[in-house]
Design an enzyme around this catalytic site. Sequence first.
Site, PDB file in Angstrom:
ATOM      1  N   GLU A  85       0.840  -1.209   0.000  1.00 29.84           N
ATOM      2  CA  GLU A  85       0.000   0.000   0.000  1.00 29.84           C
ATOM      3  C   GLU A  85       0.867   1.249   0.000  1.00 29.84           C
ATOM      4  O   GLU A  85       1.709   1.435   0.887  1.00 29.84           O
ATOM      5  CB  GLU A  85      -0.910  -0.014   1.243  1.00 29.84           C
ATOM      6  CG  GLU A  85      -1.884   1.148   1.268  1.00 29.84           C
ATOM      7  CD  GLU A  85      -2.848   1.082   2.450  1.00 29.84           C
ATOM      8  OE1 GLU A  85      -3.175  -0.024   2.919  1.00 29.84           O
ATOM      9  OE2 GLU A  85      -3.266   2.165   2.905  1.00 29.84           O
ATOM     10  N   LYS A 280      -6.897  -1.198  11.622  1.00 31.30           N
ATOM     11  CA  LYS A 280      -6.310  -1.566  10.320  1.00 31.30           C
ATOM     12  C   LYS A 280      -5.077  -0.695  10.064  1.00 31.30           C
ATOM     13  O   LYS A 280      -4.046  -1.165   9.579  1.00 31.30           O
ATOM     14  CB  LYS A 280      -7.359  -1.386   9.212  1.00 31.30           C
ATOM     15  CG  LYS A 280      -6.961  -1.914   7.858  1.00 31.30           C
ATOM     16  CD  LYS A 280      -6.197  -0.919   7.014  1.00 31.30           C
ATOM     17  CE  LYS A 280      -5.948  -1.463   5.613  1.00 31.30           C
ATOM     18  NZ  LYS A 280      -5.102  -0.565   4.815  1.00 31.30           N
ATOM     19  N   ASP A 296       4.569 -14.731  11.391  1.00 35.05           N
ATOM     20  CA  ASP A 296       3.250 -15.191  10.952  1.00 35.05           C
ATOM     21  C   ASP A 296       2.220 -14.060  11.131  1.00 35.05           C
ATOM     22  O   ASP A 296       1.710 -13.839  12.228  1.00 35.05           O
ATOM     23  CB  ASP A 296       2.881 -16.417  11.804  1.00 35.05           C
ATOM     24  CG  ASP A 296       1.565 -17.039  11.404  1.00 35.05           C
ATOM     25  OD1 ASP A 296       0.755 -16.370  10.733  1.00 35.05           O
ATOM     26  OD2 ASP A 296       1.339 -18.198  11.786  1.00 35.05           O
ATOM     27  N   HIS A 393      -2.137  10.646   0.407  1.00 32.95           N
ATOM     28  CA  HIS A 393      -2.399   9.342  -0.190  1.00 32.95           C
ATOM     29  C   HIS A 393      -2.440   9.414  -1.715  1.00 32.95           C
ATOM     30  O   HIS A 393      -1.819   8.621  -2.403  1.00 32.95           O
ATOM     31  CB  HIS A 393      -3.752   8.865   0.341  1.00 32.95           C
ATOM     32  CG  HIS A 393      -3.879   7.393   0.370  1.00 32.95           C
ATOM     33  ND1 HIS A 393      -3.397   6.646   1.411  1.00 32.95           N
ATOM     34  CD2 HIS A 393      -4.420   6.529  -0.507  1.00 32.95           C
ATOM     35  CE1 HIS A 393      -3.641   5.381   1.177  1.00 32.95           C
ATOM     36  NE2 HIS A 393      -4.267   5.284   0.014  1.00 32.95           N
TER      37      HIS A 393
HETATM   38  C1  MEV Z   1      -5.496   3.182   5.420  1.00 30.66           C
HETATM   39  O1  MEV Z   1      -4.765   2.057   4.989  1.00 30.66           O
HETATM   40  C2  MEV Z   1      -5.454   3.279   6.935  1.00 30.66           C
HETATM   41  C3  MEV Z   1      -6.322   4.382   7.534  1.00 30.66           C
HETATM   42  O2  MEV Z   1      -7.656   4.266   7.064  1.00 30.66           O
HETATM   43  C4  MEV Z   1      -6.252   4.217   9.031  1.00 30.66           C
HETATM   44  C5  MEV Z   1      -7.207   5.108   9.802  1.00 30.66           C
HETATM   45  O3  MEV Z   1      -8.245   5.506   9.260  1.00 30.66           O
HETATM   46  O4  MEV Z   1      -6.903   5.359  10.979  1.00 30.66           O
HETATM   47  C6  MEV Z   1      -5.837   5.747   7.114  1.00 30.66           C
END
Ligand code: MEV
Length: 453
Positions: A85, A280, A296, A393
Site C-alpha cells: 500500500e 487496520k 506469521d 495518499h
Molecule cells: C489506510 O490504509 C489506513 C487508515 O484508514 C487508518 C485510519 O483511518 O486510521 C488511514
Amino acid sequence: MKKSISGFSKMSKRKKLRWIVENFFKDPENVMRELMSHWHQNEEQQRVLDGFSENTISNYVLPFGVAPNFVINDKTYVIPMVIEESSVVAAASSAAKYWMSRGGFKAKVIATKKVGQVHFSWKGDIEKLNTVFEELESQLRADVSHITANMENRGGGVLDMSLLDMTHLEKDYYQLKVNFETCDSMGANFINSVLEEFGRTLQNFVATHKIFEGKEKELSIIMAILSNYTPECLVRAWVECPVEDLGNCGEMDASTFAEKFCKAIRIAHIDPHRAATHNKGIFNGVDAVVLATANDFRAVESCGHTYAARDGQYRSLSYCSVEDGVFKFWLDLPIALGTVGGLTKLHPIARRSLELLGNPSAQELMEIIAVTGLAQNFAAIKSLTTTGIQKGHMKMHLMNILNHLNATEKEIKETVYHFTDKVVSFSAVRDFLNLLRGKPANHIEEHSETSHI
Ligand code: MEV
C-alpha cells in the site's frame, strides 16, 4: 479447457506452470515467460523459496522498503517494511522523524506467555481428576522431557497448566490449558508437539489410574493445538511530550490538535466501525514488519483483533490522554513472534531485515513492531484530524496511476508538477496525460477501461 487435474503435486514445477498457462490463459507463451521471469536467478535460493509452500509456480514479489529515524528506547533503527500500500512507509518515516525530536518512542514488554490447549471429551468425575492433578502434571511433564529439554536450556518450556471444566457450555467438554515460554522462537511447532504428547499421556493416565472406573477410563481427545490468542504476550509502546511541543498543525494550535487527536482515539473506542479502520491502520505498520521478518502475520492479526474485542466490543488498540499539559499516546499489543526458527533465517530477505535491526531478540522485535504500529496510527490520525488522508495518499497514488497509463519519465515530471496543487483522481490524471499526448481529454487506452485504481 481442462479445469481439474490429478497428480498435479507430483509434476515438476515447469510442468505445473505449463499446465496452468495452457489451460487458464489466452497467451500461454507470454504468461509462461512472464511468470518464469520472477523465478530466482540463483537456483539454490529458488529451491529454498519453493520449500516454504506447495505447488509453487513462481514468486510473488512485494516491495521491500525501509523507514529510517526510528528512535526506540534511545536506540536508532531503520525499520524494514514489506507492504503493497502506497504511503504506509512514508507515513511511518514521517512519524519517526516527528517523534525523533520529541524524545523518541518508548516500548516495554509486559509479559511473554504463550498458550496451548488440549480439548477433550470425558464422562468422568472432574473432582477425581482434580484430586490426582499433581500426579497427572508430573506425568505430563516427564513424558515431554525429550521435547522440552532444549527449550529449558534456553530458559523456556512449560510454565504451568490448569484443568478447565467447560461442561456448562458444552456437554462433557474439558480443557487442559497450558502456558509456555518459548524465548526467541514463536514456538508454534514446539507447543503443538508438547500438546499432542500431553493428549496421549492424558488419555493413558485416566485409562490406567486406579481412581477411575468403568466409563471414566475412556477420555477422548478432540484436539491439541496452540492458541493464537496470547493476551499475556504483551508489549506496550508509547510517546509523550508537553502539549506545546507538539507544535502547530497547519491552522491548528498544539492544544487544539491534542484535544482533537484524543477525541479521534476515543471515537475508535466507542464505535466498532471506526475501531476496525483505526486498528487496520495500526496493522499497516505491524504487518509490514511482521512480513519483512518472516513472522506469521495471520497469527499476529487474529491475536490483535481478539484482544481488541476482549471486553465484548471491538475497540481501538491505542489510547490517548492529555493530562497536566502532557500529551500521551500509547498502544498495547499482544504479539507472538520469533527471531529464531521458522522462516526467520531461511527467507533470504527476512534474514537481512533482522540483520538491519541488529539481530534483535524476540522481545526487542515485539517492541520494534509495536512502535511501528503506533507510529503508523499516529501518522494516520494526525492526517485525518488535520489535512485529511487523501492529500498525501493520492500524491503517492499518482505514481501508480501514471505507471498504469504507461507514462514516460517526461510525462511523469509534468503531471506531478501539474498536480502539486490539484486533486488527484484517475480520470483527472488520464485527461491531463491525454492532453499532453495530443489526444481528446477523455480518450481511454484499452487497458485502462478495466482499471480499479
Ligand atoms: C489506510 O490504509 C489506513 C487508515 O484508514 C487508518 C485510519 O483511518 O486510521 C488511514
